[in-house]
Write a protein that holds these residues in place. Structure first.
Motif, PDB file in Angstrom:
ATOM      1  N   VAL A  84     -20.976  27.699 -25.426  1.00  0.00           N
ATOM      2  CA  VAL A  84     -22.426  27.765 -25.608  1.00  0.00           C
ATOM      3  C   VAL A  84     -22.963  29.174 -25.376  1.00  0.00           C
ATOM      4  N   ALA A  85     -22.118  30.039 -24.868  1.00  0.00           N
ATOM      5  CA  ALA A  85     -22.506  31.448 -24.695  1.00  0.00           C
ATOM      6  C   ALA A  85     -21.283  32.290 -25.038  1.00  0.00           C
ATOM      7  N   PRO A  86     -21.515  33.505 -25.505  1.00  0.00           N
ATOM      8  CA  PRO A  86     -20.373  34.340 -25.927  1.00  0.00           C
ATOM      9  C   PRO A  86     -19.467  34.767 -24.778  1.00  0.00           C
ATOM     10  N   THR A  87     -19.918  34.501 -23.532  1.00  0.00           N
ATOM     11  CA  THR A  87     -19.096  34.831 -22.366  1.00  0.00           C
ATOM     12  C   THR A  87     -18.289  33.625 -21.880  1.00  0.00           C
ATOM     13  N   ASN A  88     -18.405  32.508 -22.560  1.00  0.00           N
ATOM     14  CA  ASN A  88     -17.694  31.276 -22.150  1.00  0.00           C
ATOM     15  C   ASN A  88     -16.230  31.284 -22.571  1.00  0.00           C
ATOM     16  N   ALA A  89     -15.468  30.485 -21.879  1.00  0.00           N
ATOM     17  CA  ALA A  89     -14.122  30.120 -22.342  1.00  0.00           C
ATOM     18  C   ALA A  89     -13.958  28.617 -22.114  1.00  0.00           C
ATOM     19  N   ILE A  90     -13.123  28.013 -22.949  1.00  0.00           N
ATOM     20  CA  ILE A  90     -12.770  26.612 -22.732  1.00  0.00           C
ATOM     21  C   ILE A  90     -11.315  26.579 -22.281  1.00  0.00           C
ATOM     22  N   LEU A  91     -11.085  25.855 -21.181  1.00  0.00           N
ATOM     23  CA  LEU A  91      -9.717  25.689 -20.689  1.00  0.00           C
ATOM     24  C   LEU A  91      -9.236  24.275 -20.962  1.00  0.00           C
ATOM     25  N   SER A  92      -7.971  24.178 -21.319  1.00  0.00           N
ATOM     26  CA  SER A  92      -7.279  22.899 -21.308  1.00  0.00           C
ATOM     27  C   SER A  92      -6.671  22.771 -19.907  1.00  0.00           C
ATOM     28  N   VAL A  93      -7.109  21.766 -19.170  1.00  0.00           N
ATOM     29  CA  VAL A  93      -6.770  21.678 -17.745  1.00  0.00           C
ATOM     30  C   VAL A  93      -5.292  21.337 -17.544  1.00  0.00           C
ATOM     31  N   VAL A  94      -4.628  22.121 -16.701  1.00  0.00           N
ATOM     32  CA  VAL A  94      -3.235  21.843 -16.311  1.00  0.00           C
ATOM     33  C   VAL A  94      -3.213  21.134 -14.960  1.00  0.00           C
ATOM     34  N   LEU A  95      -3.907  21.715 -14.008  1.00  0.00           N
ATOM     35  CA  LEU A  95      -4.028  21.100 -12.678  1.00  0.00           C
ATOM     36  C   LEU A  95      -5.462  21.214 -12.196  1.00  0.00           C
ATOM     37  N   ALA A  96      -5.967  20.139 -11.667  1.00  0.00           N
ATOM     38  CA  ALA A  96      -7.227  20.189 -10.928  1.00  0.00           C
ATOM     39  C   ALA A  96      -6.967  19.497  -9.592  1.00  0.00           C
ATOM     40  N   GLU A 149     -11.973  23.063  -9.018  1.00  0.00           N
ATOM     41  CA  GLU A 149     -10.748  23.817  -8.703  1.00  0.00           C
ATOM     42  C   GLU A 149      -9.804  23.565  -9.870  1.00  0.00           C
ATOM     43  N   VAL A 150      -9.400  24.609 -10.565  1.00  0.00           N
ATOM     44  CA  VAL A 150      -8.665  24.360 -11.807  1.00  0.00           C
ATOM     45  C   VAL A 150      -7.710  25.496 -12.175  1.00  0.00           C
ATOM     46  N   ILE A 151      -6.548  25.077 -12.651  1.00  0.00           N
ATOM     47  CA  ILE A 151      -5.649  25.966 -13.405  1.00  0.00           C
ATOM     48  C   ILE A 151      -5.569  25.376 -14.804  1.00  0.00           C
ATOM     49  N   GLY A 152      -5.675  26.233 -15.815  1.00  0.00           N
ATOM     50  CA  GLY A 152      -5.640  25.727 -17.182  1.00  0.00           C
ATOM     51  C   GLY A 152      -5.156  26.776 -18.157  1.00  0.00           C
ATOM     52  N   VAL A 153      -5.051  26.327 -19.395  1.00  0.00           N
ATOM     53  CA  VAL A 153      -4.654  27.230 -20.478  1.00  0.00           C
ATOM     54  C   VAL A 153      -5.892  27.512 -21.325  1.00  0.00           C
ATOM     55  N   GLU A 187     -17.616  37.589 -26.616  1.00  0.00           N
ATOM     56  CA  GLU A 187     -17.687  38.721 -25.671  1.00  0.00           C
ATOM     57  C   GLU A 187     -16.581  38.699 -24.620  1.00  0.00           C
ATOM     58  N   VAL A 188     -15.702  37.713 -24.700  1.00  0.00           N
ATOM     59  CA  VAL A 188     -14.606  37.648 -23.719  1.00  0.00           C
ATOM     60  C   VAL A 188     -13.495  38.592 -24.178  1.00  0.00           C
ATOM     61  N   ILE A 189     -13.161  39.564 -23.339  1.00  0.00           N
ATOM     62  CA  ILE A 189     -12.187  40.569 -23.781  1.00  0.00           C
ATOM     63  C   ILE A 189     -10.920  40.591 -22.933  1.00  0.00           C
ATOM     64  N   ASP A 190     -10.974  40.046 -21.738  1.00  0.00           N
ATOM     65  CA  ASP A 190      -9.816  40.162 -20.851  1.00  0.00           C
ATOM     66  C   ASP A 190      -8.844  38.997 -20.967  1.00  0.00           C
ATOM     67  N   PHE A 191      -9.207  37.974 -21.719  1.00  0.00           N
ATOM     68  CA  PHE A 191      -8.354  36.782 -21.824  1.00  0.00           C
ATOM     69  C   PHE A 191      -8.195  36.385 -23.286  1.00  0.00           C
ATOM     70  N   ALA A 192      -7.057  35.765 -23.559  1.00  0.00           N
ATOM     71  CA  ALA A 192      -6.762  35.343 -24.933  1.00  0.00           C
ATOM     72  C   ALA A 192      -6.343  33.879 -24.920  1.00  0.00           C
ATOM     73  N   VAL A 193      -6.471  33.262 -26.059  1.00  0.00           N
ATOM     74  CA  VAL A 193      -6.037  31.880 -26.195  1.00  0.00           C
ATOM     75  C   VAL A 193      -4.559  31.786 -25.789  1.00  0.00           C
ATOM     76  N   GLY A 194      -4.263  30.790 -24.995  1.00  0.00           N
ATOM     77  CA  GLY A 194      -2.895  30.603 -24.547  1.00  0.00           C
ATOM     78  C   GLY A 194      -2.609  31.132 -23.153  1.00  0.00           C
ATOM     79  N   ASP A 195      -3.497  31.967 -22.604  1.00  0.00           N
ATOM     80  CA  ASP A 195      -3.292  32.489 -21.242  1.00  0.00           C
ATOM     81  C   ASP A 195      -3.356  31.353 -20.213  1.00  0.00           C
ATOM     82  N   LEU A 196      -2.449  31.405 -19.246  1.00  0.00           N
ATOM     83  CA  LEU A 196      -2.526  30.489 -18.104  1.00  0.00           C
ATOM     84  C   LEU A 196      -3.405  31.159 -17.044  1.00  0.00           C
ATOM     85  N   VAL A 197      -4.450  30.483 -16.643  1.00  0.00           N
ATOM     86  CA  VAL A 197      -5.451  31.103 -15.760  1.00  0.00           C
ATOM     87  C   VAL A 197      -5.888  30.130 -14.674  1.00  0.00           C
TER      88      VAL A 197
END
Lengths: 344, 344
Positions: free
Chosen positions: A23-35, A60-64, A71-81
């Motif tokens: 909803v904003a250019p600074t957003n990211a969507i994560l696919s949740v691995v662990l919460a 509390e989340v780790i996801g892909v 506007e997100v520049i430090d992360f790419a699709v597929g990163d584990l974060v």
């Protein structure tokens, strides 16, 4: 997708909701691995008034990374974060001071009827400022410990930082929940010589001993104060880490504190006033702490997890699937589980 | 001899009592040269329940040593000395840490029906630890400033020390009483760049400006919070020195404090609980301060008084004789006088 919502005390459910979108250019969507489920989720679980719209749960989340805004520049699709429990821009003056919890673009998970992190996917605000790359693979046994950097380990560390726990110190940790146990790790890590853990659940205090507690006090309230004073030559301890947040624990913390000492509070206050008065004034007690700026501490703590010198992931003693999230809440509320991982 | 006793709200009298005697070998008896009335005396003056035995008043004194116990080695009969408002041994572990207010042999003036320092003579406990030689003659114009080292100047300094006021800081001082004005001196002395003094008595705030206040805010409560936030770009100030001690001033202090900041309290609390709660927790506010260990600060502050770089004695705007002590209490309670010297 499936996501966890709380509709009132004891009424936590996994429901189908639309997937989150950018909803904003600074957003990211994560696919949740662990919460996971937080002790603070339990306050709501035990007392939230009925809320037909529901409150999205999980912070509390780790996801892909599944998608990113323009506007997100430090992360790419597929990163584990990982995402700490407070979203922040990591650039404003408060963030630069290390107080990300007061970021000028701060946001929390699960507001306004949106899902939180106990879900299949989650939207992250201020992704560049909030997210941190996870430097291990998705199947690493270190993942639970890294998951604690989203909240409890950083919160326990915040207690120790605010109290300026230093080599040789005697420290009292109030509370044998996950935050209290992480505060033991943090106090030990900063060189505390004596760590008195106050708690009455043997399995938890045993883990506390493994983490570095040198003494365990099961007594509470006035008896707890008396016991700690007995253990400290009558004076109490100069550094008290309050990791619960009730009226009785803040009173106990003040009673335990040595004159001129510090009570560092990281248990979310369930009280509206604290007993600071002429008595504490005469003793020059400092009350400090607050919500942890977790993002500020991750870079410092991650190497210790990777090196295996701290193992906060041991606080997780239950793992459930998302569909069983109500089981997890009940287990933690009934103190059958210390802290519960939720794996979608 | 004549000594001041309070028998209930508004009932302060000078009465004839036996002269104090040496009851321990560490005692000294002073012949009082200058004493004064403290803002904290007014709390009792305004609210103390009837007490037929009376409470001896006065805890700020410069005097001449008249007699000493067998164990007093650092002082001799005839020395001109000051006694801070807390008597301490200056040797125990707390004193060595600079927390003389928690000395293991601590005592206060006027307990157990004994006279305090608003008297012709006064007994000093732990004379070697408590007394400090006055390095000027009895007729020096510096004597009133030196008298402030017995309490108010050290108390204002304690507020600044506990808040770690440092060069360039923006500081808010709440209260235009003698302690607040001394806190302005202390903040200025430690290099604060901007000092916002909150008070509504123009003669006092004018003296505050002379001492270094850069802004004066007369508004109180929510209006006071709004005004200070307006002056500080919306954020509030990171260092707030609370020099009054009421429920409304502690609430205002918390409201004024910038996220991550410090509220340093030296106004003796007239409240039994402070509004620390989930809201202040989210903002990581530290509450510190307490009763000042005045003895710890005298060696540091005395040279500045002797050099004339600070002039805290300007807080005295009334001088009375002992027989007129009731006039002095009334003048201070009615805010006709800021702080009153009592000369036997």
């Amino acid at each position: 997708m499936r996501a966890t919502f709380l509709y009132g005390a004891g009424d936590v459910r996994v429901v189908d909701v639309p997937e989150p979108t950018l909803v904003a250019p600074t957003n990211a969507i994560l696919s949740v691995v662990l919460a996971c489920i937080c002790g603070s989720d339990l306050w709501d679980y035990q007392a939230m008034p009925d809320n037909p719209g529901g409150r999205g749960k999980g912070h509390e989340v780790i996801g892909v990374v599944e998608s990113i805004g323009a506007e997100v520049i430090d992360f790419a699709v597929g990163d584990l974060v990982l995402a700490p429990f407070v979203c922040s821009d990591n650039t404003c003056d408060f963030c630069q001071e290390g107080l990300h919890s007061s970021c000028r673009n701060v946001s929390f998970f699960g507001g306004d009827g949106t899902p939180g992190a106990q879900a299949e996917k989650v939207r992250i605000q201020q992704a560049d400022g909030t997210l941190v790359k996870v430097p291990v693979s998705v199947d690493s046994p270190l993942l639970p410990s890294i998951l604690t950097l989203t909240d409890v380990m950083c919160t326990g560390h915040h207690a120790a930082v605010c109290a300026d726990v230093s080599p040789g110190d005697t420290v009292v940790v109030i509370g044998d929940g996950a935050v209290g146990l992480c505060a033991v790790i943090a106090a030990k890590r900063r060189g505390a010589e004596r760590i008195i853990l106050m708690g009455r659940h043997t399995a938890r205090t045993d883990l506390g001993r493994e983490f570095g507690a040198t003494d365990v006090v099961a007594e509470r309230d006035e008896e707890g104060v008396a016991k700690v004073r007995e253990l400290t030559g009558g004076d109490g301890a100069a550094k008290v880490l309050e990791c619960v947040g009730t009226s009785s624990t803040i009173s106990m913390a003040l009673g335990i504190c040595r004159d001129g000492g510090v009570v560092s509070c990281v248990g979310a206050p369930q009280y509206s006033e604290a007993p600071l008065n002429f008595g504490t004034f005469l003793r020059n007690i400092t009350v400090t702490g607050g919500v942890a700026p977790a993002r500020a501490y991750i870079d410092e703590l991650m190497p210790d997890i990777l090196a295996g010198t701290i193992n906060p992931g041991k606080v997780f003693d239950q793992e459930i699937t998302l569909d069983d999230v109500a089981v997890g809440y009940k287990a933690m509320a009934d103190r059958q589980a210390l802290k519960t991982i939720v794996r979608p």
